[in-house]
Design an enzyme around this catalytic site. Sequence first.
Site, PDB file in Angstrom:
ATOM      1  N   ARG A   1     -27.850  26.775  98.961  1.00 51.51           N
ATOM      2  CA  ARG A   1     -28.906  26.986 100.133  1.00 51.51           C
ATOM      3  C   ARG A   1     -29.196  28.015 100.338  1.00 51.51           C
ATOM      4  O   ARG A   1     -29.365  29.173  99.072  1.00 51.51           O
ATOM      5  CB  ARG A   1     -27.729  27.923 101.870  1.00 51.51           C
ATOM      6  CG  ARG A   1     -26.117  26.353 101.170  1.00 51.51           C
ATOM      7  CD  ARG A   1     -25.841  27.158 102.908  1.00 51.51           C
ATOM      8  NE  ARG A   1     -24.657  28.318 102.253  1.00 51.51           N
ATOM      9  CZ  ARG A   1     -24.411  28.663 102.418  1.00 51.51           C
ATOM     10  NH1 ARG A   1     -25.406  30.230 102.831  1.00 51.51           N
ATOM     11  NH2 ARG A   1     -23.741  29.601 102.017  1.00 51.51           N
TER      12      ARG A   1
ATOM     13  N   GLY B   1     -26.614  20.040  98.951  1.00 51.27           N
ATOM     14  CA  GLY B   1     -25.953  20.779 100.444  1.00 51.27           C
ATOM     15  C   GLY B   1     -25.686  20.785 101.253  1.00 51.27           C
ATOM     16  O   GLY B   1     -26.228  19.782 102.488  1.00 51.27           O
ATOM     17  N   GLY B   2     -25.542  21.759 101.706  1.00 55.56           N
ATOM     18  CA  GLY B   2     -26.155  22.821 103.413  1.00 55.56           C
ATOM     19  C   GLY B   2     -27.303  22.599 103.100  1.00 55.56           C
ATOM     20  O   GLY B   2     -27.413  22.827 105.157  1.00 55.56           O
TER      21      GLY B   2
ATOM     22  N   HIS C   1     -16.108  29.954 110.378  1.00 55.45           N
ATOM     23  CA  HIS C   1     -16.072  29.252 109.300  1.00 55.45           C
ATOM     24  C   HIS C   1     -15.031  29.546 108.851  1.00 55.45           C
ATOM     25  O   HIS C   1     -14.318  30.573 107.666  1.00 55.45           O
ATOM     26  CB  HIS C   1     -17.285  30.770 108.442  1.00 55.45           C
ATOM     27  CG  HIS C   1     -17.472  30.084 107.530  1.00 55.45           C
ATOM     28  ND1 HIS C   1     -18.039  31.331 106.148  1.00 55.45           N
ATOM     29  CD2 HIS C   1     -17.635  28.747 106.299  1.00 55.45           C
ATOM     30  CE1 HIS C   1     -19.174  30.480 104.980  1.00 55.45           C
ATOM     31  NE2 HIS C   1     -18.006  28.880 105.011  1.00 55.45           N
TER      32      HIS C   1
ATOM     33  N   SER D   1     -18.045  33.153 101.042  1.00 56.96           N
ATOM     34  CA  SER D   1     -18.256  32.455  99.974  1.00 56.96           C
ATOM     35  C   SER D   1     -17.917  33.037  98.523  1.00 56.96           C
ATOM     36  O   SER D   1     -17.052  34.479  99.000  1.00 56.96           O
ATOM     37  CB  SER D   1     -19.623  32.234  99.156  1.00 56.96           C
ATOM     38  OG  SER D   1     -20.293  30.996 100.591  1.00 56.96           O
TER      39      SER D   1
ATOM     40  N   THR E   1     -10.712  26.896 100.365  1.00 56.15           N
ATOM     41  CA  THR E   1     -10.014  25.834  99.300  1.00 56.15           C
ATOM     42  C   THR E   1      -8.944  26.226  98.923  1.00 56.15           C
ATOM     43  O   THR E   1      -8.653  25.143  99.693  1.00 56.15           O
ATOM     44  CB  THR E   1     -11.720  25.142  98.849  1.00 56.15           C
ATOM     45  OG1 THR E   1     -12.615  24.675  99.487  1.00 56.15           O
ATOM     46  CG2 THR E   1     -10.621  23.432  98.361  1.00 56.15           C
ATOM     47  N   ASN E   2      -9.058  27.118  97.924  1.00 52.15           N
ATOM     48  CA  ASN E   2      -7.629  27.830  97.540  1.00 52.15           C
ATOM     49  C   ASN E   2      -6.827  27.706  97.872  1.00 52.15           C
ATOM     50  O   ASN E   2      -5.371  27.358  98.173  1.00 52.15           O
ATOM     51  CB  ASN E   2      -8.100  28.059  96.478  1.00 52.15           C
ATOM     52  CG  ASN E   2      -8.573  27.944  94.967  1.00 52.15           C
ATOM     53  OD1 ASN E   2      -9.032  27.205  95.185  1.00 52.15           O
ATOM     54  ND2 ASN E   2      -8.896  29.300  94.220  1.00 52.15           N
TER      55      ASN E   2
ATOM     56  N   ASP F   1     -13.361  24.803 105.342  1.00 49.26           N
ATOM     57  CA  ASP F   1     -14.566  25.012 105.760  1.00 49.26           C
ATOM     58  C   ASP F   1     -14.873  25.613 107.066  1.00 49.26           C
ATOM     59  O   ASP F   1     -15.366  26.680 106.773  1.00 49.26           O
ATOM     60  CB  ASP F   1     -15.883  24.668 104.828  1.00 49.26           C
ATOM     61  CG  ASP F   1     -16.277  25.383 105.103  1.00 49.26           C
ATOM     62  OD1 ASP F   1     -16.547  26.703 104.310  1.00 49.26           O
ATOM     63  OD2 ASP F   1     -17.802  25.024 104.419  1.00 49.26           O
TER      64      ASP F   1
ATOM     65  N   ALA G   1     -21.871  24.577  90.842  1.00 49.57           N
ATOM     66  CA  ALA G   1     -21.425  23.739  90.699  1.00 49.57           C
ATOM     67  C   ALA G   1     -20.562  23.071  92.157  1.00 49.57           C
ATOM     68  O   ALA G   1     -20.090  23.349  92.811  1.00 49.57           O
ATOM     69  CB  ALA G   1     -21.496  22.746  89.409  1.00 49.57           C
TER      70      ALA G   1
ATOM     71  N   ARG H   1     -13.719  39.618  99.791  1.00 46.28           N
ATOM     72  CA  ARG H   1     -13.127  40.264  98.595  1.00 46.28           C
ATOM     73  C   ARG H   1     -13.478  42.083  98.032  1.00 46.28           C
ATOM     74  O   ARG H   1     -14.263  42.573  98.234  1.00 46.28           O
ATOM     75  CB  ARG H   1     -13.905  40.005  97.517  1.00 46.28           C
ATOM     76  CG  ARG H   1     -14.190  39.982  96.294  1.00 46.28           C
ATOM     77  CD  ARG H   1     -14.828  39.032  95.190  1.00 46.28           C
ATOM     78  NE  ARG H   1     -14.532  37.548  95.369  1.00 46.28           N
ATOM     79  CZ  ARG H   1     -13.801  37.317  94.383  1.00 46.28           C
ATOM     80  NH1 ARG H   1     -12.950  38.256  93.318  1.00 46.28           N
ATOM     81  NH2 ARG H   1     -13.551  36.369  94.185  1.00 46.28           N
TER      82      ARG H   1
ATOM     83  N   GLY I   1      -1.258  30.680  94.584  1.00 45.04           N
ATOM     84  CA  GLY I   1       0.569  30.515  95.234  1.00 45.04           C
ATOM     85  C   GLY I   1       1.222  31.693  96.064  1.00 45.04           C
ATOM     86  O   GLY I   1       1.769  31.305  97.017  1.00 45.04           O
ATOM     87  N   GLU I   2       0.975  32.640  95.017  1.00 43.59           N
ATOM     88  CA  GLU I   2       1.977  33.873  95.629  1.00 43.59           C
ATOM     89  C   GLU I   2       1.411  34.466  97.444  1.00 43.59           C
ATOM     90  O   GLU I   2       1.398  34.909  97.908  1.00 43.59           O
ATOM     91  CB  GLU I   2       1.779  35.285  94.600  1.00 43.59           C
ATOM     92  CG  GLU I   2       2.647  34.652  93.827  1.00 43.59           C
ATOM     93  CD  GLU I   2       3.578  34.342  93.118  1.00 43.59           C
ATOM     94  OE1 GLU I   2       4.277  34.439  94.769  1.00 43.59           O
ATOM     95  OE2 GLU I   2       4.742  33.608  92.409  1.00 43.59           O
TER      96      GLU I   2
END
Length: 618
Positions: free
Chosen positions: A79, A220-221, A248, A270, A275-276, A297, A388, A420, A523-524
């Site tokens: 983007r 994409g975007g 978002h 981002s 997604t995870n 998303d 990617a 983060r 997963g935790e």
Amino acid sequence: MTVSQLTPPALVDHKGLNEWISEVAALCKPDRIHICDGSQSEADKLTAEMVASGTLIPLNAALRPNSFLARSDVSDVARVEERTFICTNQPEEAGPTNNWMHPKEAKETLTKLFDGCMRGRVMYVIPFSMGPLGSNISHIGVEITDSPYVVVSMRMMTRMGKAVLDLLGADGQYVPCLHSVGKPLAEGEADVSWPCNPDTKYICHFPDTHEIISYGSGYGGNALLGKKCFALRIASAMAHQQGWLAEHMLILGLESPEGEKKYIACAFPSACGKTNLAMLVPPKGLEGWKVTTVGDDIAWIKRGDDNVLRAINPEAGYFGVAPGTSGKTNPNAIASLQRDCIFTNVALTPEGDVWWEGLTDTLPANLIDWQGKEWTPDSGRKAAHPNARFTVSATNCPSLDENWDNPQGVPISAFVFGGRRQTTVPLVVQSYSWRDGVYMGATLGSETTAAAAGAVGQVRRDPMAMLPFCGYNIGDYFAHWLSIGERIENSIVDGEESTLPLIFCVNWFRKDEGGDFLWPGYGENMRVLKWIFERTSGAGGAESSELGYRPRFVDIDWNGFDAADESRFQSAIKIDASEWLQELDLQREFFAKVGKSLPATFTSIQARLQERFAPKKP
Ligand code: OXD
Ligand code: MN
């Protein structure tokens, strides 16, 4: 069909749409027009044409049936925020976080660029619905594009084709989305495999008239205009005007072993694992729990007559970042990618399959990298581009929620905001109120990673993870969030239970002094989701803190957790006054940038936090 034959009496039954198609054709001068019906045969034909032109490389059908690799131009891999504009009459309407252009200037510039820009190409008309067909939370768009890659991608990412035209009828409303790769072909000129305009790109949004015009990029975007351009920038402006939310956010379902089900919507910038999280597989010890995926998303959220906020995922597919995705980090994504996918800018194996950094522990001996060059582990460069992507239909996903296509949407019990942060922000905290929660979302920050430009670890404010996606003044957006809560609270009659979702803030990325993550993540994270689930049921223990309610060690389910360590948990959940005084300074810096549209409520919440962390001496 020649240009002079391009004013067909009626390509579609919608008068306004017919006129728009004719106007665009007269300006862009394509060789012919194709109205997309969304059929499998149409997709197969376009795919075969792209294989013939070199845009798509078929993967080994025995390993990955009906899947393809595309390699974009090196100038067209992401983007382009600096070329993305919000076009309003006054700059204040776009606000301090957007690039602004006057709509008149934008239209003049774009009209010149679009004049003849589709010469030698086909002009595709793509009717699409963002959200389940006919849902009152959904909205329709029509994209005109000269890129067949966009057509087949939109077929996976949206509900697209004839059924949408039928729904639109003779006079339905739609958002016009005009796109060109910006590379006309001269008579007899051979096409390149990834046409785009390396020098000139514009991604323009017109929130007053609900229009989108994008020029010069096939990525994409910038090019699949249903996604960020419509579903976030234009939709957020529509939502502001009409009283709903376009966010978002991923949406996931959480089902307890007893069969109780809740839905939560989570906003992360981002590179924070959206997604995870949307496709999480519960860890050892919590196998009785189920996580299901509504979206990864974007969420559109409207208030029902019952005062409940209901959400849909306006998309119908995933356009996910491939690097880092593996059977360990996201087994459901890996299972989704077994067939019927388009991969863009990943590496190609000698067997004709795909590979990217993080997919396997051991590096393949030989690959063709994302630019089509020979690659070995000592090439000294990445085989896949860090951005990617995979494009795949939602129906490929094993964890897809049973209500993902329900026109009623799903009721939202909690909003979760996360960034983060190596320090400062605790693993999880529940806000004391809707207003405090909106403040938490608005002050969300995230550290830049080594992959991004700028100093590593620098905190960038990314309010509600919407910094690049809010289509109007960010201060007005904060006020809008506050007003959604007020409207619901004021509509609740005495004695009724509040239907307002609870608001949480999470941070999976806090580190210890040695630089190791304090929380294992992946997963935790289910353990934190379980606590959130319990809080929304009025259960789940907690203690009060300066920021809100937070779990004690005993409030988290550690069943099956290898070596549950109370002192590491305490470090992950810690709220440190000196770190928070610095954090409040950074928040004030951001608020100064927002300026006079900042809600006064935020200033009083700030003052209260300041007082809690640095009480004035009596
Ligand atoms: C995305 C993004 O592609 O947030 O989803 O950049
Ligand atoms: Mn996103």
